[in-house]
Design an enzyme around this catalytic site. Structure first.
Site, PDB file in Angstrom:
ATOM      1  N   GLU A  29       0.836  -1.201   0.000  1.00 44.53           N
ATOM      2  CA  GLU A  29       0.000   0.000   0.000  1.00 44.53           C
ATOM      3  C   GLU A  29       0.867   1.246   0.000  1.00 44.53           C
ATOM      4  OE1 GLU A  29      -1.410   0.438   4.522  1.00 44.53           O
ATOM      5  OE2 GLU A  29      -1.712  -1.596   3.716  1.00 44.53           O
TER       6      GLU A  29
ATOM      7  N   LYS B 221       2.503   4.777   1.174  1.00 49.28           N
ATOM      8  CA  LYS B 221       2.886   5.436   2.420  1.00 49.28           C
ATOM      9  C   LYS B 221       2.635   6.936   2.237  1.00 49.28           C
ATOM     10  CE  LYS B 221       6.581   5.755   5.843  1.00 49.28           C
ATOM     11  NZ  LYS B 221       6.426   7.203   6.105  1.00 49.28           N
TER      12      LYS B 221
ATOM     13  N   ASP C 110       2.210  10.917   3.071  1.00 49.85           N
ATOM     14  CA  ASP C 110       3.079  11.851   3.787  1.00 49.85           C
ATOM     15  C   ASP C 110       2.220  12.937   4.430  1.00 49.85           C
ATOM     16  OD1 ASP C 110       5.452  12.806   4.717  1.00 49.85           O
ATOM     17  OD2 ASP C 110       5.970  13.911   2.910  1.00 49.85           O
TER      18      ASP C 110
ATOM     19  N   TYR D  41      -5.968   3.375   6.949  1.00 50.39           N
ATOM     20  CA  TYR D  41      -5.210   2.198   6.505  1.00 50.39           C
ATOM     21  C   TYR D  41      -4.958   1.139   7.573  1.00 50.39           C
ATOM     22  CZ  TYR D  41      -1.482   5.237   8.359  1.00 50.39           C
ATOM     23  OH  TYR D  41      -0.720   6.075   9.134  1.00 50.39           O
TER      24      TYR D  41
ATOM     25  N   LYS E 267      11.108   3.529   1.327  1.00 48.40           N
ATOM     26  CA  LYS E 267      11.058   4.950   0.993  1.00 48.40           C
ATOM     27  C   LYS E 267      11.546   5.171  -0.445  1.00 48.40           C
ATOM     28  CE  LYS E 267       9.938   6.999   5.008  1.00 48.40           C
ATOM     29  NZ  LYS E 267      10.839   8.009   5.572  1.00 48.40           N
TER      30      LYS E 267
ATOM     31  N   CYS F 188      29.489  41.712   3.696  1.00 49.31           N
ATOM     32  CA  CYS F 188      28.055  41.552   3.919  1.00 49.31           C
ATOM     33  C   CYS F 188      27.267  42.269   2.827  1.00 49.31           C
ATOM     34  CB  CYS F 188      27.664  42.107   5.290  1.00 49.31           C
ATOM     35  SG  CYS F 188      25.877  42.042   5.614  1.00 49.31           S
TER      36      CYS F 188
ATOM     37  N   CYS G 141      25.170  45.337   4.817  1.00 45.22           N
ATOM     38  CA  CYS G 141      25.796  46.490   5.481  1.00 45.22           C
ATOM     39  C   CYS G 141      27.226  46.747   5.031  1.00 45.22           C
ATOM     40  CB  CYS G 141      25.751  46.319   6.999  1.00 45.22           C
ATOM     41  SG  CYS G 141      26.834  45.009   7.613  1.00 45.22           S
TER      42      CYS G 141
ATOM     43  N   CYS H  32      28.512  37.938   9.365  1.00 43.79           N
ATOM     44  CA  CYS H  32      28.686  39.377   9.375  1.00 43.79           C
ATOM     45  C   CYS H  32      28.859  39.791  10.836  1.00 43.79           C
ATOM     46  CB  CYS H  32      27.470  40.078   8.764  1.00 43.79           C
ATOM     47  SG  CYS H  32      27.475  41.867   9.028  1.00 43.79           S
TER      48      CYS H  32
ATOM     49  N   CYS I 220      23.704  45.858  11.327  1.00 46.36           N
ATOM     50  CA  CYS I 220      23.266  45.186  10.105  1.00 46.36           C
ATOM     51  C   CYS I 220      21.754  44.979  10.177  1.00 46.36           C
ATOM     52  CB  CYS I 220      23.985  43.847   9.966  1.00 46.36           C
ATOM     53  SG  CYS I 220      23.641  42.981   8.420  1.00 46.36           S
TER      54      CYS I 220
END
Length: 699
Positions: free
Chosen positions: A111, A113, A115, A224, A312, A406, A409, A424, A430
């Site tokens: 069957e 699976k 998610d 199920y 899986k 960065c 900044c 940074c 910043c």
């Protein structure tokens, strides 16, 4: 690198991934990668029982329990399945079943699976009476009101269908791709963060406190597994679900009985391709011995049933062109490179961006501008680059070079020794860092100023009302309601800011946003040092003496409090009246445990582990994490680790039961257990805590 070093690294990384998955709903690795790391850690810990740690990720259990819902104990625990990603493991499982049944013929029910979010539905006299999430496997959240809004779940079964007087049926709550895409479009339009995947969206929706929200989002469900003592229900899994379908339940049509190993392989191969056309997310195949009698005969291992396994699917992969690499600045100053790509369809969604993690990640692929890259969704969740088609690279293509300053900044970036990320250092100037720290400060698990949000913080910052977290406490309703049409919300925001002054010290420490000081670490620091003054004047040596605090965390704490800007902010927070010391619990204290080093192990009945640690400290004892010849005794609950028991016996360390310990400390007078964070303490209405290990994922 020694195996002990590898164990420590795996434990740290798995703790972080657990937090991202179960708390933040922001996983950054696939289920397969997580499983591989977990298996590696389990194997290493088995080789080194002397390195046993009760707080290892291998001892942890994922949970979807939410404090806002009533918890209900499952009549039958919702256990986990063993996972596999290859046909060789499927064959090994199949042969183990054959040996376990001593050559007896058997069928396997194949069957999908799904998610989503595991659910258990209980029916009495044909009526839905309770819907409970998987939770920690032993108990879950009662979400009956919300589940009743899901139209495919029958509330009342038609009379005369022959269903038992009482039964339980389990399945998965899902958000179809169509609902998921529509919801994310709506969230992006109003400036909210889109959900990462349908599973997170389904989980977040089902846990909503407003059942109207649940009804509007179009959830679906497939059932199920049927559990009943009724004798007239077929004693075969496939046939029992067909019977449940006749009662009115939505059962997957993607089910088939297999009589041979080749039948199973054919089923896997078919759905590995066809699943892409399904209206809901799937991540694999579940294989179950069909006969319930044979299931009972095969039984269980310590962690999963011998009669079932989950296969899986491998992540879907596509190839697309890299357009440019941009850089994001996080709350802590960490710089994250992002691949911007030509949009492609991947695992049901459109993908145009993928994280590149850090400079080392970019170099590992020898990434060039304009490259054609292979992209996968780890666990069909987060897009990530997994390879480069160098045959398509232009001859004059230039390598992608990580930035040196960065992007927000202009400060020169730093990379600390032993760390992969660039940072940074301009944390006080910043903008993304400043706004990120304010957003962290107001979050529910920090100061819980729920009347403010990221958009509000951004607006206040742009208007110059706030430049740091302390500025929040100078805001007035007039500041917020400058346009004159938000009087009610302005008043609510000011009241929420004022109410945050009562938030316990542990959460204040967490809210400060010190690098690598998460919720648990903040609690440890607060309980050890008791006050902000003691914490900010602590030396590295004093910090590393605290269990769970390493040198890197200690250096980050020192660096935070030595920054003049942070020093001023903390002083202002103190002057505004925030809780800057552990509240007096009023508990009786004694020195009955003075000089004693105590190890806690196992699962307890009367109080939580944190409460016992607090009691040990309040009665003069010291909590230690590992057993040695200097250990005074072990406070042992149920399911104490076998390696700890063996080591205790070898060293002759006393093992004290929970009841004996409570009797010992009560010799100094009665005790009343309390903790400074209400989320750690059970309430009288909560069910009894489980006395044994629980497992992940429903089968």
């Amino acid at each position: 690198m020694t195996e002990q070093d590898r164990i420590n690294i795996l434990r740290k990384q798995l703790h972080e991934h657990n937090h991202r998955y179960y708390v933040l709903n922001q996983p950054i690795i696939s289920d397969q990668e997580f499983d591989f790391m977990m298996h590696e850690l389990q194997d290493l810990e088995a080789k080194h029982p002397e390195l046993y740690d009760a707080n290892s990720p291998t001892m942890r259990v994922g949970s979807d329990i939410t404090k806002e819902f009533r918890q209900v104990k499952h009549q039958h625990p919702m256990l986990s399945l063993a996972n596999t990603y290859n046909e060789q493991d499927v064959e090994e499982w199949y042969n183990q079943v054959k040996r376990g049944l001593e050559g007896e013929d058997f069928e396997v029910c194949c069957e999908m699976k799904y998610d989503g979010l595991s659910i258990s539905l209980t029916y009495e006299n044909g009526r839905l009476v309770q819907a409970v999430t998987r939770g920690d496997g032993v108990q879950g959240d009662d979400v009956t009101t919300n589940v009743k809004t899901i139209r495919c779940i029958p509330l009342v079964l038609e009379e005369g269908k022959g269903y038992p007087e009482s039964f339980e049926i389990r399945g998965e709550i899902l958000m179809p791709w169509s609902s998921f895409n529509r919801l994310n479009e709506e969230r992006e339009e109003i400036g909210e963060q889109p959900f990462a995947n349908p599973r997170n969206a389904a989980s977040g929706t089902l846990k909503s406190q407003d059942s109207k929200v649940v009804a509007e989002r179009g959830l679906d469900a497939y059932l199920y597994y049927l559990i009943t003592d009724a004798e007239d229900v077929p004693q075969y899994h496939y046939e029992s679900l067909a019977t449940a379908a006749s009662w009115g339940f939505k059962i997957s049509e993607g089910m088939k009985k297999a009589k041979t190993l080749q039948d199973i392989y054919d089923f896997i191969a078919y759905w590995d391709e066809e699943r892409k056309s399904l209206p809901v997310a799937t991540d694999g195949i579940v294989l179950k011995v069909n006969s319930l009698r044979q299931q009972r005969h095969l039984g269980f291992t310590a962690k999963s049933p011998r009669w079932a396994i989950a296969y899986k699917f491998k992540a879907e992969r596509v190839c697309t062109k890299l357009l440019e690499v941009t850089y994001q600045v996080g709350r802590t100053g960490a710089i994250t490179p992002v691949a911007n790509m030509q949009t492609v369809q991947l695992a049901g969604t459109k993908v145009s961006r993928a994280t590149l993690n850090n400079e080392d990640f970019i170099r590992s692929f020898n990434l060039h501008e304009g490259d054609w890259v292979y992209v996968e969704k780890g666990g069909e969740i987060i897009p990530k680059i997994v390879g480069v088609d160098e045959s398509k690279r232009n001859a004059d293509a230039k390598p992608v070079v990580f930035i040196t300053h960065c992007p927000e900044c202009g400060a020169e970036l730093q990379r600390l020794e032993g760390e992969a990320a660039h940072y940074c250092p301009n944390d006080s100037g910043c903008p993304p860092q400043i706004k990120g720290r304010i957003e962290h400060f107001i979050a529910r698990k920090a100061m819980n100023i729920d009347s403010l949000g990221p958009e509000t913080v951004d607006a206040f910052y742009e208007r110059g009302l706030i430049k740091n977290i302390a500025d929040l406490y100078t805001l007035t309703a007039q500041d917020i309601n400058y346009e004159g049409n938000r009087a009610k919300s302005a008043k609510k925001a000011v009241e929420a800011i004022e109410a945050s002054k009562q938030v316990p010290f542990e959460r204040v420490v967490f809210a400060l946003g010190i690098r690598m000081v998460g919720e648990t670490t903040a609690k440890i620091l607060a309980r050890h040092f008791k006050s902000i003054d003691a914490l900010r004047t602590a030396t590295v040596e004093q910090l590393v003496e605290v269990e769970g605090i390493g040198e890197i965390i200690a250096v980050n704490i020192i660096r935070y409090f030595q920054d003049p800007v942070n020093e001023e902010i903390v002083n202002r927070l103190i002057s505004y009246g925030l809780q800057m010391q552990i509240a007096d619990t009023g508990l009786p204290q004694s020195n009955i445990l003075e000089g004693k080093s105590i190890v806690i192990s196992g699962v307890f009945t009367h109080h939580s582990r944190d409460e016992y640690k607090l009691l040990i400290e309040q009665h003069g004892g010291k909590n230690v994490g590992s057993i040695s010849a200097k250990t005074s005794f072990i406070l042992a609950g149920d399911n104490m680790g076998p390696s700890k028991l063996q080591k205790a016996e070898k060293l002759g360390v006393q093992i004290m039961s929970e009841d004996d310990f409570l009797e010992l400390i009560s010799q100094e007078g009665g005790i009343v257990v309390s903790t400074s964070n209400e989320s750690d303490s059970p309430t009288p209405s909560e069910p009894e805590k489980p006395k044994g290990p629980v497992q992940l994922e429903l089968f």
